[in-house]
Design a protein around this motif. Sequence first.
Motif, short mmCIF file in Angstrom:
data_model
loop_
_atom_site.label_atom_id
_atom_site.label_comp_id
_atom_site.label_asym_id
_atom_site.label_seq_id
_atom_site.Cartn_x
_atom_site.Cartn_y
_atom_site.Cartn_z
N MET A 1 -3.83 7.57 -7.46
CA MET A 1 -3.25 9.18 -6.95
C MET A 1 -2.00 8.84 -5.71
N SER A 2 -0.83 9.29 -5.52
CA SER A 2 -0.13 9.18 -4.43
C SER A 2 -0.17 10.23 -4.10
N ILE A 86 2.75 2.52 4.99
CA ILE A 86 3.37 1.28 5.53
C ILE A 86 3.34 0.17 5.40
N ASP A 87 1.84 -0.05 4.84
CA ASP A 87 1.07 -1.45 4.55
C ASP A 87 1.95 -1.50 3.12
N ASP A 88 2.17 -0.51 1.97
CA ASP A 88 2.50 -1.20 0.27
C ASP A 88 4.22 -1.34 0.57
N LEU A 89 4.30 -0.49 1.94
CA LEU A 89 6.13 -0.55 1.85
C LEU A 89 6.14 -2.62 2.54
N LYS A 94 8.18 -7.96 1.32
CA LYS A 94 7.62 -9.53 1.37
C LYS A 94 7.59 -10.44 0.75
N ASN A 95 7.38 -9.46 -0.20
CA ASN A 95 8.05 -9.88 -2.10
C ASN A 95 9.52 -10.80 -2.29
#
Length: 100
Positions: A1-2, A86-89, A94-95
Amino acid sequence: MSVYLMLTTLTDSGRKALQDDPELLKAINKEVEFMGCKIIIQYALLGQYDFVNIIEAPGNEAVAKLAIRLSAKGTTQTLTLTAIPIDDLIHTLKNRESPW
């Protein structure tokens, strides 16, 4: 879920309806749940917006449908923002394999 932030402003008719029956807020929350979204937390605000809701939804289409249906009643206007953890961003930034 977003996760989404929905800022809501009451229209003149929305203010009158809420003044006449404050329990309408809970009825609207049930409607949100019926449409497949979940209100995580809700606050009344002072200032430019009257309410902020943190909402979980299956995706952009579901929350867009919710915003349109709520606004179509003529009692509110909404501004909906996508919330990115934030962790997803950080992971995305970093990719370095993809240029964008």
